[in-house]
Scaffold this motif. Structure first.
Motif, PDB file in Angstrom:
ATOM      1  N   LEU A 151       3.265   7.226  -8.408  1.00 42.50           N
ATOM      2  CA  LEU A 151       1.972   6.315  -8.408  1.00 42.50           C
ATOM      3  C   LEU A 151       0.765   7.047  -8.505  1.00 42.50           C
ATOM      4  CD1 LEU A 151       3.725   3.257  -6.473  1.00 42.50           C
ATOM      5  CD2 LEU A 151       2.633   3.139  -8.891  1.00 42.50           C
ATOM      6  N   LYS A 152      -0.202   6.494  -8.938  1.00 48.47           N
ATOM      7  CA  LYS A 152      -1.461   7.015  -9.075  1.00 48.47           C
ATOM      8  C   LYS A 152      -2.601   5.900  -8.613  1.00 48.47           C
ATOM      9  CE  LYS A 152      -0.195   9.257 -13.387  1.00 48.47           C
ATOM     10  NZ  LYS A 152      -0.366   9.738 -14.542  1.00 48.47           N
ATOM     11  N   PRO A 153      -3.585   6.362  -8.301  1.00 42.86           N
ATOM     12  CA  PRO A 153      -4.631   5.374  -7.721  1.00 42.86           C
ATOM     13  C   PRO A 153      -5.061   4.484  -8.947  1.00 42.86           C
ATOM     14  CG  PRO A 153      -5.323   7.527  -7.047  1.00 42.86           C
ATOM     15  CD  PRO A 153      -4.069   7.792  -8.005  1.00 42.86           C
ATOM     16  N   GLU A 154      -5.083   4.785 -10.363  1.00 37.68           N
ATOM     17  CA  GLU A 154      -5.252   3.912 -11.620  1.00 37.68           C
ATOM     18  C   GLU A 154      -4.155   3.027 -11.578  1.00 37.68           C
ATOM     19  OE1 GLU A 154      -5.280   7.341 -11.242  1.00 37.68           O
ATOM     20  OE2 GLU A 154      -4.354   7.938 -13.146  1.00 37.68           O
ATOM     21  N   ASP A 155      -3.160   2.974 -10.706  1.00 39.40           N
ATOM     22  CA  ASP A 155      -2.097   1.697 -10.912  1.00 39.40           C
ATOM     23  C   ASP A 155      -2.419   0.827 -10.076  1.00 39.40           C
ATOM     24  OD1 ASP A 155       0.467   4.417 -11.094  1.00 39.40           O
ATOM     25  OD2 ASP A 155      -0.283   3.207 -12.614  1.00 39.40           O
ATOM     26  N   THR A 156      -3.206   0.901  -9.235  1.00 35.53           N
ATOM     27  CA  THR A 156      -3.981  -0.088  -8.293  1.00 35.53           C
ATOM     28  C   THR A 156      -4.101  -1.466  -9.216  1.00 35.53           C
ATOM     29  OG1 THR A 156      -4.615   1.137  -6.651  1.00 35.53           O
ATOM     30  CG2 THR A 156      -5.504  -0.937  -6.634  1.00 35.53           C
ATOM     31  N   GLY A 157      -3.711  -2.568  -8.593  1.00 36.73           N
ATOM     32  CA  GLY A 157      -4.061  -3.930  -9.299  1.00 36.73           C
ATOM     33  C   GLY A 157      -3.049  -4.766  -8.694  1.00 36.73           C
ATOM     34  N   VAL A 158      -3.318  -6.090  -9.240  1.00 41.23           N
ATOM     35  CA  VAL A 158      -2.449  -6.934  -9.101  1.00 41.23           C
ATOM     36  C   VAL A 158      -1.249  -7.156 -10.204  1.00 41.23           C
ATOM     37  CG1 VAL A 158      -2.101  -9.701  -8.463  1.00 41.23           C
ATOM     38  CG2 VAL A 158      -4.171  -8.568  -8.029  1.00 41.23           C
ATOM     39  N   TYR A 159      -0.123  -7.291  -9.985  1.00 38.92           N
ATOM     40  CA  TYR A 159       0.861  -7.129 -10.933  1.00 38.92           C
ATOM     41  C   TYR A 159       1.648  -8.613 -10.915  1.00 38.92           C
ATOM     42  CZ  TYR A 159       0.824  -2.167 -11.205  1.00 38.92           C
ATOM     43  OH  TYR A 159       0.517  -0.821 -11.540  1.00 38.92           O
ATOM     44  N   LEU A 161       0.732  -1.348   0.124  1.00 40.63           N
ATOM     45  CA  LEU A 161       0.207  -0.062  -0.023  1.00 40.63           C
ATOM     46  C   LEU A 161       0.904   1.298  -0.027  1.00 40.63           C
ATOM     47  CD1 LEU A 161      -2.700   1.396   0.364  1.00 40.63           C
ATOM     48  CD2 LEU A 161      -2.472   1.018   2.927  1.00 40.63           C
ATOM     49  N   VAL A 162       0.590   2.045  -1.033  1.00 42.85           N
ATOM     50  CA  VAL A 162       1.321   3.553  -1.122  1.00 42.85           C
ATOM     51  C   VAL A 162       0.651   4.519  -1.342  1.00 42.85           C
ATOM     52  CG1 VAL A 162       2.010   3.175  -3.367  1.00 42.85           C
ATOM     53  CG2 VAL A 162       3.223   4.390  -2.134  1.00 42.85           C
ATOM     54  N   GLN A 163       0.802   5.758  -0.660  1.00 42.30           N
ATOM     55  CA  GLN A 163       0.075   7.076  -0.979  1.00 42.30           C
ATOM     56  C   GLN A 163       0.253   7.400  -2.549  1.00 42.30           C
ATOM     57  OE1 GLN A 163       0.887   9.918   1.939  1.00 42.30           O
ATOM     58  NE2 GLN A 163      -0.715   8.852   3.319  1.00 42.30           N
ATOM     59  N   PRO A 164      -0.584   8.122  -3.109  1.00 43.12           N
ATOM     60  CA  PRO A 164      -0.528   8.580  -4.601  1.00 43.12           C
ATOM     61  C   PRO A 164       0.862   9.655  -4.576  1.00 43.12           C
ATOM     62  CG  PRO A 164      -3.035   9.023  -3.947  1.00 43.12           C
ATOM     63  CD  PRO A 164      -2.164   8.305  -2.629  1.00 43.12           C
ATOM     64  N   GLY A 165       1.600   9.462  -5.504  1.00 46.60           N
ATOM     65  CA  GLY A 165       2.778  10.009  -5.667  1.00 46.60           C
ATOM     66  C   GLY A 165       3.991   9.390  -5.106  1.00 46.60           C
ATOM     67  N   GLY A 184       4.039 -15.778 -12.427  1.00 50.19           N
ATOM     68  CA  GLY A 184       3.998 -15.600 -10.954  1.00 50.19           C
ATOM     69  C   GLY A 184       2.735 -15.533 -10.472  1.00 50.19           C
ATOM     70  N   GLN A 185       2.693 -15.987  -9.163  1.00 46.28           N
ATOM     71  CA  GLN A 185       1.245 -15.770  -8.364  1.00 46.28           C
ATOM     72  C   GLN A 185       0.897 -14.518  -8.216  1.00 46.28           C
ATOM     73  OE1 GLN A 185       4.389 -15.728  -6.956  1.00 46.28           O
ATOM     74  NE2 GLN A 185       4.293 -14.458  -5.099  1.00 46.28           N
ATOM     75  N   GLY A 186       1.578 -13.344  -8.527  1.00 47.94           N
ATOM     76  CA  GLY A 186       1.013 -11.899  -8.564  1.00 47.94           C
ATOM     77  C   GLY A 186       1.060 -11.238  -7.109  1.00 47.94           C
ATOM     78  N   THR A 187       1.346 -10.047  -7.025  1.00 55.92           N
ATOM     79  CA  THR A 187       1.407  -9.302  -5.956  1.00 55.92           C
ATOM     80  C   THR A 187       0.534  -7.969  -5.983  1.00 55.92           C
ATOM     81  OG1 THR A 187       3.054  -8.277  -4.538  1.00 55.92           O
ATOM     82  CG2 THR A 187       3.462  -8.079  -6.979  1.00 55.92           C
ATOM     83  N   GLN A 188      -0.022  -7.730  -4.955  1.00 55.28           N
ATOM     84  CA  GLN A 188      -1.102  -6.372  -4.892  1.00 55.28           C
ATOM     85  C   GLN A 188      -0.323  -5.258  -4.830  1.00 55.28           C
ATOM     86  OE1 GLN A 188      -4.424  -6.718  -5.195  1.00 55.28           O
ATOM     87  NE2 GLN A 188      -4.166  -4.384  -5.123  1.00 55.28           N
ATOM     88  N   VAL A 189      -0.523  -4.455  -5.508  1.00 53.04           N
ATOM     89  CA  VAL A 189      -0.210  -3.066  -5.467  1.00 53.04           C
ATOM     90  C   VAL A 189      -1.414  -2.133  -5.170  1.00 53.04           C
ATOM     91  CG1 VAL A 189       0.690  -1.118  -6.748  1.00 53.04           C
ATOM     92  CG2 VAL A 189       1.637  -3.251  -6.610  1.00 53.04           C
ATOM     93  N   THR A 190      -1.501  -1.294  -4.165  1.00 53.00           N
ATOM     94  CA  THR A 190      -2.685  -0.544  -3.910  1.00 53.00           C
ATOM     95  C   THR A 190      -2.104   1.076  -3.739  1.00 53.00           C
ATOM     96  OG1 THR A 190      -3.849  -2.294  -2.928  1.00 53.00           O
ATOM     97  CG2 THR A 190      -4.853  -0.034  -2.327  1.00 53.00           C
ATOM     98  N   VAL A 191      -2.749   1.829  -4.525  1.00 53.12           N
ATOM     99  CA  VAL A 191      -2.329   3.294  -4.404  1.00 53.12           C
ATOM    100  C   VAL A 191      -3.439   4.157  -3.765  1.00 53.12           C
ATOM    101  CG1 VAL A 191      -1.469   5.346  -5.523  1.00 53.12           C
ATOM    102  CG2 VAL A 191      -0.600   2.889  -6.470  1.00 53.12           C
ATOM    103  N   SER A 192      -3.459   4.468  -2.725  1.00 52.03           N
ATOM    104  CA  SER A 192      -4.462   5.144  -2.110  1.00 52.03           C
ATOM    105  C   SER A 192      -3.982   5.714  -0.829  1.00 52.03           C
ATOM    106  CB  SER A 192      -5.803   3.957  -1.650  1.00 52.03           C
ATOM    107  OG  SER A 192      -6.649   4.533  -0.714  1.00 52.03           O
ATOM    108  N   SER A 193      -4.839   6.830  -0.673  1.00 54.30           N
ATOM    109  CA  SER A 193      -4.731   7.854   0.529  1.00 54.30           C
ATOM    110  C   SER A 193      -5.412   7.661   1.678  1.00 54.30           C
ATOM    111  CB  SER A 193      -4.990   9.237   0.161  1.00 54.30           C
ATOM    112  OG  SER A 193      -6.146   9.487  -0.191  1.00 54.30           O
TER     113      SER A 193
END
Length: 116
Positions: A85-93, A11-15, A107-116
């Motif tokens: 990073l932007k909220p629209e980058d959120t997803g499974v990578y 989880l990371v904040q926008p920017g 790979g099995q995938g790793t979650q990326v969440t961009v949110s404040s």
């Protein structure tokens, strides 16, 4: 037999920034190409970034200038550095490796969440 191992995400904040890593079972130079795909909730997956034999790279228009894919020789990994990073980058990578016989492993995938 595990063909690759992914790490990173979270989880990371926008920017903000995150770094994903893909560690294949064999030398990174033994593959035809290595790539990171992503899938946002409710949407089809898309190629985010790819590095091919010879070091050629390819990026989705939406990530150009923000994401960087590379090959780390010392660690034998393929990292994806994600900045601004932007909220629209959120997803499974997902990491995808392609052998010289053109066989793909995922790979099995790793979650990326961009949110404040």
């Amino acid at each position: 037999q595990v063909q690759l191992v992914e790490s990173g995400g979270g989880l990371v904040q926008p920017g903000g920034s995150l770094r994903l890593s893909c560690a294949p079972a064999r030398s990174i130079f033994s593959y035809n190409s290595m790539a990171w795909y992503r899938q946002a909730p409710g949407e089809q997956g898309e190629l985010a970034a790819e590095v091919r034999d010879g070091g050629y790279t390819n990026y989705a228009d939406s990530v150009k200038g923000r994401f960087t894919i590379s090959r780390d020789i010392g660690k034998n990994t393929v990292p994806l550095q994600m900045n601004s990073l932007k909220p629209e980058d959120t997803g499974v990578y997902y990491c995808r490796i392609r052998t010289r016989e053109l066989v793909d492993y995922w790979g099995q995938g790793t979650q990326v969440t961009v949110s404040s």
